[in-house]
Write an enzyme that holds these catalytic residues in place. Structure first.
Site, PDB file in Angstrom:
ATOM      1  N   CYS A 135      67.258  15.804  34.800  1.00  0.00           N
ATOM      2  CA  CYS A 135      68.512  16.424  35.240  1.00  0.00           C
ATOM      3  C   CYS A 135      68.410  17.934  35.451  1.00  0.00           C
ATOM      4  CB  CYS A 135      69.636  16.075  34.274  1.00  0.00           C
ATOM      5  SG  CYS A 135      69.118  15.950  32.566  1.00  0.00           S
ATOM      6  N   GLN A 162      71.347  23.009  28.141  1.00  0.00           N
ATOM      7  CA  GLN A 162      71.682  21.620  28.491  1.00  0.00           C
ATOM      8  C   GLN A 162      72.833  21.085  27.637  1.00  0.00           C
ATOM      9  OE1 GLN A 162      66.981  20.889  29.463  1.00  0.00           O
ATOM     10  NE2 GLN A 162      68.193  19.070  29.149  1.00  0.00           N
ATOM     11  N   ARG A 268      69.364  22.746  23.934  1.00  0.00           N
ATOM     12  CA  ARG A 268      70.645  22.012  23.913  1.00  0.00           C
ATOM     13  C   ARG A 268      71.727  22.988  23.444  1.00  0.00           C
ATOM     14  NH1 ARG A 268      70.973  17.531  26.464  1.00  0.00           N
ATOM     15  NH2 ARG A 268      69.313  16.518  25.285  1.00  0.00           N
ATOM     16  N   HIS A 275      74.555  21.100  33.121  1.00  0.00           N
ATOM     17  CA  HIS A 275      73.370  21.830  32.658  1.00  0.00           C
ATOM     18  C   HIS A 275      73.256  23.129  33.456  1.00  0.00           C
ATOM     19  CE1 HIS A 275      72.337  18.413  30.385  1.00  0.00           C
ATOM     20  NE2 HIS A 275      71.233  18.017  30.974  1.00  0.00           N
TER      21      HIS A 275
HETATM   22  P1  NAP Z   1      73.834   6.304  26.979  1.00  0.00           P
HETATM   23  O1  NAP Z   1      75.139   6.982  27.200  1.00  0.00           O
HETATM   24  O2  NAP Z   1      73.272   6.327  25.608  1.00  0.00           O
HETATM   25  O3  NAP Z   1      73.978   4.781  27.502  1.00  0.00           O
HETATM   26  C1  NAP Z   1      72.891   3.875  27.522  1.00  0.00           C
HETATM   27  C2  NAP Z   1      73.328   2.519  26.966  1.00  0.00           C
HETATM   28  O4  NAP Z   1      73.575   2.623  25.572  1.00  0.00           O
HETATM   29  C3  NAP Z   1      74.619   1.952  27.498  1.00  0.00           C
HETATM   30  O5  NAP Z   1      74.417   1.373  28.753  1.00  0.00           O
HETATM   31  C4  NAP Z   1      74.993   0.934  26.452  1.00  0.00           C
HETATM   32  O6  NAP Z   1      74.304  -0.294  26.703  1.00  0.00           O
HETATM   33  C5  NAP Z   1      74.420   1.538  25.179  1.00  0.00           C
HETATM   34  N1  NAP Z   1      75.411   2.088  24.244  1.00  0.00           N
HETATM   35  C6  NAP Z   1      75.315   1.993  22.898  1.00  0.00           C
HETATM   36  N2  NAP Z   1      76.342   2.617  22.304  1.00  0.00           N
HETATM   37  C7  NAP Z   1      77.131   3.102  23.290  1.00  0.00           C
HETATM   38  C8  NAP Z   1      78.350   3.822  23.291  1.00  0.00           C
HETATM   39  N3  NAP Z   1      78.972   4.190  22.154  1.00  0.00           N
HETATM   40  N4  NAP Z   1      78.897   4.168  24.472  1.00  0.00           N
HETATM   41  C9  NAP Z   1      78.299   3.825  25.626  1.00  0.00           C
HETATM   42  N5  NAP Z   1      77.135   3.138  25.677  1.00  0.00           N
HETATM   43  C10 NAP Z   1      76.542   2.774  24.524  1.00  0.00           C
HETATM   44  O7  NAP Z   1      72.697   6.927  27.899  1.00  0.00           O
HETATM   45  P2  NAP Z   1      72.834   7.834  29.236  1.00  0.00           P
HETATM   46  O8  NAP Z   1      73.063   9.234  28.859  1.00  0.00           O
HETATM   47  O9  NAP Z   1      73.764   7.173  30.171  1.00  0.00           O
HETATM   48  O10 NAP Z   1      71.327   7.778  29.785  1.00  0.00           O
HETATM   49  C11 NAP Z   1      70.784   6.623  30.396  1.00  0.00           C
HETATM   50  C12 NAP Z   1      69.429   7.001  30.993  1.00  0.00           C
HETATM   51  O11 NAP Z   1      69.602   8.014  31.988  1.00  0.00           O
HETATM   52  C13 NAP Z   1      68.451   7.587  29.952  1.00  0.00           C
HETATM   53  O12 NAP Z   1      67.152   7.166  30.252  1.00  0.00           O
HETATM   54  C14 NAP Z   1      68.572   9.079  30.178  1.00  0.00           C
HETATM   55  O13 NAP Z   1      67.404   9.781  29.806  1.00  0.00           O
HETATM   56  C15 NAP Z   1      68.779   9.129  31.683  1.00  0.00           C
HETATM   57  N6  NAP Z   1      69.481  10.330  32.134  1.00  0.00           N
HETATM   58  C16 NAP Z   1      70.611  10.729  31.477  1.00  0.00           C
HETATM   59  C17 NAP Z   1      71.288  11.856  31.944  1.00  0.00           C
HETATM   60  C18 NAP Z   1      72.539  12.338  31.269  1.00  0.00           C
HETATM   61  O14 NAP Z   1      73.056  13.386  31.673  1.00  0.00           O
HETATM   62  N7  NAP Z   1      73.061  11.645  30.270  1.00  0.00           N
HETATM   63  C19 NAP Z   1      70.798  12.560  33.060  1.00  0.00           C
HETATM   64  C20 NAP Z   1      69.649  12.094  33.709  1.00  0.00           C
HETATM   65  C21 NAP Z   1      69.011  10.971  33.249  1.00  0.00           C
HETATM   66  P3  NAP Z   1      74.984  -1.733  26.590  1.00  0.00           P
HETATM   67  O15 NAP Z   1      76.269  -1.705  27.346  1.00  0.00           O
HETATM   68  O16 NAP Z   1      73.974  -2.645  27.211  1.00  0.00           O
HETATM   69  O17 NAP Z   1      75.182  -1.950  25.125  1.00  0.00           O
END
Ligand code: NAP
Length: 372
Positions: A135, A162, A268, A275
């Protein structure tokens, strides 16, 4: 219609992806299937009034029915599923937000306003693995696209700020919970006391370091502090997040590794969304602020050049003003007083959930839908 599987739709990136796909009517052109690692069989998101039932994100048979899979589930999921799917003969397109496969030689890193030609070449050559970039790097390159296209950058030092949501849903909740924990322990009398502010500062400092401060996810307080390490420790003084800077920049631009050296620190900060990156740029020649403004402003429609003055910077170049916007802000451009070398500072600010994550994924889906 192509069968498109969406995994990770309820996470931080996935929720923004869905929101953008609805806004842009992307669901009108696909037959969408929603998968879950935790709730298969339960109701999924309602899109255009239509209910869905969640499929099992670990079912290779269910995934193999998809022509295209978009995943925002994270790197562990990608590592577990992608190669197994291929071993079972699946030959669909995989579009991923996680870093796990970014540097894989089969993968193209997608950021079409910057590297559309590479993406088109990859599709033509039969590449089926498309991965969104880191990102911070993505947002910096979006801001600097005009200089990149003119081949003006010799090297970059990138200091990132970030946001908590960049780490995922659980982390941004923790930052907000940390803030709530502190607020709960302060009375109106303490906040409004017209006397010395020191007792208030001391009390908040104690709360930040107290054993009851919620730090389960980050491992350290972020509210009222910073965390100067993101991702794993490579053991050579760099975090993996910092390593990605050079590796991904050169790969996104289709350059031999090391062509544009990129170094820096990834930090962070207690920001909810967006970011920022303070970048020191060594350019190949002098570039006036007027030329800089002209080049960055005309590189693509999603950049907002902010003149280097206090009023414009504090109103237009902040996470607070840019959150939720597809515009990447770039400003604070000034020559540094370093032996008259063409070294400049610049600040980019962008929503890491939009151009830094979800937007390149949905745009890649549309590129594929028009090409396959
Ligand atoms: P995240 O919010 O942790 O969500 C990933 C998965 O975690 C969800 O699909 C869900 O899967 C599960 N989960 C467990 N507890 C949760 C809760 N309380 N609320 C929502 N979901 C929960 O991860 P993310 O930030 O979207 O990132 C996903 C990927 O994108 C990672 O590889 C990250 O490195 C990448 N990424 C993130 C960003 C960013 O800004 N966040 C930017 C670029 C790339 P289930 O529904 O299957 O349980």
């Amino acid at each position: 219609m192509k069968q498109v599987g969406i995994v990770g739709w309820r996470g931080m990136v996935g929720s923004v992806l869905l929101q953008r796909m609805v806004e842009e009517n992307d669901f009108n052109h696909i037959s969408a299937h929603f998968f879950s690692t935790s709730s298969s069989g339960k109701p999924g998101p309602v899109i255009s009034g239509e209910n869905s039932i969640l499929k099992d994100a670990y079912s290779i048979a269910a995934l193999a029915e998809m022509d295209i899979i978009i995943t925002c589930q994270g790197g562990d999921y990608t590592k577990l599923i992608y190669s197994t799917l291929l071993e079972h003969g699946w030959d669909g397109y995989w579009i991923d937000a996680a870093s796990a496969l970014r540097m894989d030689e089969r993968a193209c890193i997608i950021l079409d306003p910057v590297n559309r030609a590479n993406i088109d070449r990859a599709v033509k050559e039969g590449i089926k693995l498309f991965v969104g970039g880191n990102c911070s790097i993505t947002l910096s390159l979006m801001g600097l696209a005009g200089l990149i296209k003119a081949d003006l950058i010799e090297w970059m030092s990138v200091m990132t700020y970030q946001s908590a949501s960049g780490a995922g849903a659980k982390y941004v909740r923790e930052l907000i919970a940390q803030s709530a924990y502190i607020s709960r322990h302060l009375s109106d009398a303490e906040l409004e006391n017209p006397g010395s502010v020191l007792p208030l500062v001391n009390k908040v400092s104690e709360l930040i370091n107290s054993a009851d401060m919620p730090v389960e996810n980050f491992g350290a307080p972020l509210m009222g502090s910073i965390i100067p390490w993101i991702d794993s420790d490579l053991g050579d003084g760099n975090s993996r997040e910092e390593w990605k800077g050079e590796a991904e920049t050169n790969k996104i631009l289709g350059l031999r590794q090391g062509t544009i050296p990129v170094n820096g620190l990834c930090i962070r900060v207690g920001v909810i969304r967006c970011h920022s990156a303070a970048i020191t740029l060594k350019l190949k020649r002098e570039v006036s602020e007027a030329e800089f403004a002209e080049r960055v402003s005309h590189s693509h429609p999603w950049v907002n050049y902010v003149p280097n003055n206090k009023e414009a910077s504090i109103s237009q170049l902040t996470p607070a003003s840019i959150s939720g916007s597809l515009k990447v802000g770039i400003g604070r451009y000034k020559k540094m007083a370093l032996n008259n070398e063409p070294v400049y500072s610049v600040l980019t600010v962008g929503d890491q959930l939009l151009w830094g994550a979800a937007e390149p994924l949905r745009r890649m889906l549309n590129i594929l839908l028009n090409r396959i």
